[in-house]
Design an enzyme around this catalytic site. Structure first.
Site, PDB file in Angstrom:
ATOM      1  N   ASP A   1      -4.248 -10.190  -8.530  1.00 31.41           N
ATOM      2  CA  ASP A   1      -4.508  -9.165  -9.558  1.00 31.41           C
ATOM      3  C   ASP A   1      -3.332  -8.362 -10.132  1.00 31.41           C
ATOM      4  O   ASP A   1      -2.915  -8.545 -11.281  1.00 31.41           O
ATOM      5  CB  ASP A   1      -5.617  -8.205  -9.075  1.00 31.41           C
ATOM      6  CG  ASP A   1      -5.436  -7.643  -7.667  1.00 31.41           C
ATOM      7  OD1 ASP A   1      -4.393  -7.894  -7.063  1.00 31.41           O
ATOM      8  OD2 ASP A   1      -6.355  -6.946  -7.179  1.00 31.41           O
TER       9      ASP A   1
ATOM     10  N   GLU B   1       0.832  -1.214   0.000  1.00 31.06           N
ATOM     11  CA  GLU B   1       0.000   0.000   0.000  1.00 31.06           C
ATOM     12  C   GLU B   1       0.861   1.257   0.000  1.00 31.06           C
ATOM     13  O   GLU B   1       0.550   2.231  -0.690  1.00 31.06           O
ATOM     14  CB  GLU B   1      -0.957   0.015   1.207  1.00 31.06           C
ATOM     15  CG  GLU B   1      -1.986  -1.108   1.219  1.00 31.06           C
ATOM     16  CD  GLU B   1      -3.072  -0.983   0.148  1.00 31.06           C
ATOM     17  OE1 GLU B   1      -3.093   0.035  -0.570  1.00 31.06           O
ATOM     18  OE2 GLU B   1      -3.884  -1.916   0.021  1.00 31.06           O
TER      19      GLU B   1
ATOM     20  N   GLU C   1     -12.130  -0.435 -10.575  1.00 31.58           N
ATOM     21  CA  GLU C   1     -11.696  -1.373 -11.631  1.00 31.58           C
ATOM     22  C   GLU C   1     -12.591  -1.434 -12.868  1.00 31.58           C
ATOM     23  O   GLU C   1     -12.098  -1.581 -13.992  1.00 31.58           O
ATOM     24  CB  GLU C   1     -11.531  -2.790 -11.049  1.00 31.58           C
ATOM     25  CG  GLU C   1     -10.372  -2.938 -10.056  1.00 31.58           C
ATOM     26  CD  GLU C   1     -10.659  -2.379  -8.678  1.00 31.58           C
ATOM     27  OE1 GLU C   1     -11.857  -2.170  -8.359  1.00 31.58           O
ATOM     28  OE2 GLU C   1      -9.714  -2.135  -7.894  1.00 31.58           O
TER      29      GLU C   1
ATOM     30  N   ARG D   1       0.535   3.715  -3.255  1.00 35.09           N
ATOM     31  CA  ARG D   1      -0.127   5.012  -3.033  1.00 35.09           C
ATOM     32  C   ARG D   1       0.897   6.121  -2.813  1.00 35.09           C
ATOM     33  O   ARG D   1       0.836   7.166  -3.468  1.00 35.09           O
ATOM     34  CB  ARG D   1      -1.073   4.942  -1.832  1.00 35.09           C
ATOM     35  CG  ARG D   1      -2.136   3.874  -2.023  1.00 35.09           C
ATOM     36  CD  ARG D   1      -3.282   4.010  -1.046  1.00 35.09           C
ATOM     37  NE  ARG D   1      -3.970   2.727  -0.912  1.00 35.09           N
ATOM     38  CZ  ARG D   1      -5.217   2.584  -0.542  1.00 35.09           C
ATOM     39  NH1 ARG D   1      -5.953   3.623  -0.241  1.00 35.09           N
ATOM     40  NH2 ARG D   1      -5.768   1.387  -0.433  1.00 35.09           N
TER      41      ARG D   1
HETATM   42  C1  DMJ Z   1      -6.391   0.116  -5.147  1.00 39.53           C
HETATM   43  O1  DMJ Z   1      -5.654   0.457  -4.036  1.00 39.53           O
HETATM   44  C2  DMJ Z   1      -5.527  -0.517  -6.217  1.00 39.53           C
HETATM   45  O2  DMJ Z   1      -6.188  -0.452  -7.437  1.00 39.53           O
HETATM   46  C3  DMJ Z   1      -5.181  -1.951  -5.905  1.00 39.53           C
HETATM   47  O3  DMJ Z   1      -4.477  -2.567  -6.959  1.00 39.53           O
HETATM   48  C4  DMJ Z   1      -6.445  -2.737  -5.652  1.00 39.53           C
HETATM   49  N1  DMJ Z   1      -7.344  -2.127  -4.719  1.00 39.53           N
HETATM   50  C5  DMJ Z   1      -7.565  -0.704  -4.736  1.00 39.53           C
HETATM   51  C6  DMJ Z   1      -8.828  -0.258  -5.432  1.00 39.53           C
HETATM   52  O4  DMJ Z   1      -9.870  -1.099  -5.450  1.00 39.53           O
END
Ligand code: DMJ
Length: 457
Positions: free
Chosen positions: A212, A79, A346, A83
């Site tokens: 993912d 995270e 998404e 971010r």
């Molecule tokens: C975001 O922090 C990023 O896209 C991450 O890859 C997956 N989850 C969240 C949004 O849903």
């Protein structure tokens, strides 16, 4: 929408990580190890791109005077990387402000101790002060998560670019090497890996949560390298082939979806998170084998269509956290616990990519449906909030304006309705938090080499 979300964050939660729009206060949480201002860092590039300069300047000023990187808490490596490091890097590349570059490099250095494991596969949690790291308590047998250690590559390569310190690239290349080497069941990459032995811990495979963005970073590493990173290319198309052979399914009603795989048994469920894959398969279509290109574009469109169906089949026209294709269900949530929507990007992300790739007007129409639904159900008096059940019109709000709503959902919507020359896909890749990073041009690298020679001469 961005101005409204930002103004309320500024008014009620300034300097905290997220806004709680119903109670009108800030939320700090425990994901960022004591770092603050997640919504500010996540918003810098969005504000700048949208030309909200006054707001951008407030954000920059906050970074200058208040962003304290000397925190001593337990952070999610993933995270903080996507971010904070991603947000700062992208703010630097868009604005040229050295401040953002310096902060990104300072923070990047603090993440390095997480890689001190027998294999070099980082653990999920790191204390930003002491550098001690460990695995998530919930991850089986002390394992690291594929989507976490597999989602560092883009940012770390740029940290090396900017610092001239090869260590960042070495760390992520080492992860790549190990993944390349180990045996993969049916060519698939399971979600849990031991950072001690370097072996898979469980055979659960998912294109949604836990897996993912690993796949996303393979194709984006290739694109960001100006199509020179052949290992990333090979691994991406190899993984996609295995996914198609084992996970991609068609429902009785004709919807294409990606199931999850548990040691050979399929779970006919698709998470909202997995809906990014429409866009991913779309941007990768052109570099696939010539005979597969149209097929990949079709697959990307089919997945995006299915994700849109998960929205249209709800009362609110927003999609659930997970939808199923069993027991008679087709793209709907069957469990109460899967019915929430937390402002995730998404589905809209895939609309944006598919619009850029095809210019089929339906993607803008679908994006507009989402805007209307967000306005109707998620806008509250003091910001935007997630909702607990997309299937009921008497909406219950979760009181959280996630920072990725400002960073991703609103940015992708804005790009969906902008011309293609705003952050053209030929020049930029978006990290998994929608922070744009420039493609590293071969010609620039050559120029640098020539320059170095000239200087040393
Ligand atoms: C975001 O922090 C990023 O896209 C991450 O890859 C997956 N989850 C969240 C949004 O849903």
């Amino acid at each position: 929408m961005m101005k409204f979300a930002w103004d309320n964050y500024k008014r009620y939660a300034w300097g905290k990580n997220e806004l709680r729009p119903l109670t009108r206060n800030g939320h700090i949480g425990n994901m960022f190890g004591g770092l603050r201002g997640a919504s500010i860092i996540d918003s810098l590039d969005t504000l700048y791109i949208m030309g909200l300069m006054e707001e951008y300047n407030d954000a920059k000023e906050w970074v200058q005077t208040n962003l304290d990187l000397n925190s001593n808490g337990e952070a999610s490596l993933f995270e903080v990387n996507i971010r904070y490091v991603g947000g700062l890097l992208s703010a630097y590349y868009l604005t040229g402000e050295e401040l953002f570059k310096n902060k990104a490099m300072e923070l990047g250095e603090k993440l390095l101790p997480a890689f001190n494991t027998p294999t070099g596969i980082p653990r999920g949690v790191i204390n930003l002060g002491s550098g001690t790291s460990w695995s998530w308590g919930w991850a089986s047998a002390g394992s690291s998560i594929l989507a976490e250690f597999g989602t560092l590559h883009l940012e770390f390569v740029h940290l090396t670019e900017l610092s001239n310190n090869p260590v960042y690239t070495e760390k992520v290349m080492n992860i790549r090497k190990l993944l390349n080497k180990i045996e993969k069941p049916h060519g698939l990459y399971p979600n849990f890996l031991s950072p001690v032995s370097g072996n898979w811990v469980q055979h659960h495979v998912s294109i949604g949560g836990l897996g993912d963005s690993f796949y996303e970073y393979l194709i984006k590493s290739y694109l960001m390298s100006d199509k020179t990173d052949d290992d990333a290319k090979r691994m991406y198309y190899g993984a996609l082939e295995a996914i198609e052979a084992n996970l991609v399914q068609k429902s009785p009603g004709g919807l294409t979806y990606m199931a999850e795989w548990r040691g050979g048994i399929l779970d006919h469920k698709m998470g909202h998170l997995a809906c990014f894959s429409g866009g991913m398969i779309g941007i990768g279509a052109d570099d696939g084998a010539p005979e597969k290109r149209q097929h990949y574009l079709d697959l990307a469109a089919e997945i995006t269509h299915t994700c849109h169906e998960s929205y249209t089949r709800s009362a609110t026209k927003l999609g659930p956290e997970a939808f199923r294709f069993d027991g008679g269900a087709e793209a709907t949530a069957t469990r109460l616990s899967d019915r929430y929507y937390i402002l995730r990007p998404e589905v809209i992300e895939s609309y944006m990519y598919m619009w850029r790739l095809t210019h089929d007007p339906k993607y803008r129409e679908w994006g507009w449906e989402a805007v209307e639904a967000l306005e109707l159900h998620c806008r509250v008096e003091s910001g935007f909030s997630g909702i607990r059940d997309v299937y009921t019109m008497t909406v219950s709000h979760d009181n959280m304006q996630q920072s990725f709503f400002l960073s991703e959902t609103l940015k992708y919507l804005y790009l969906l309705f902008s011309d293609d020359d705003l952050l053209p896909l030929e020049d930029w890749v978006f990290n998994t938090e929608a922070h744009p990073l420039p493609i590293i041009r071969k010609s620039c690298l050559q120029d640098e080499t020539t320059q170095d020679k000239t200087v040393s001469k």
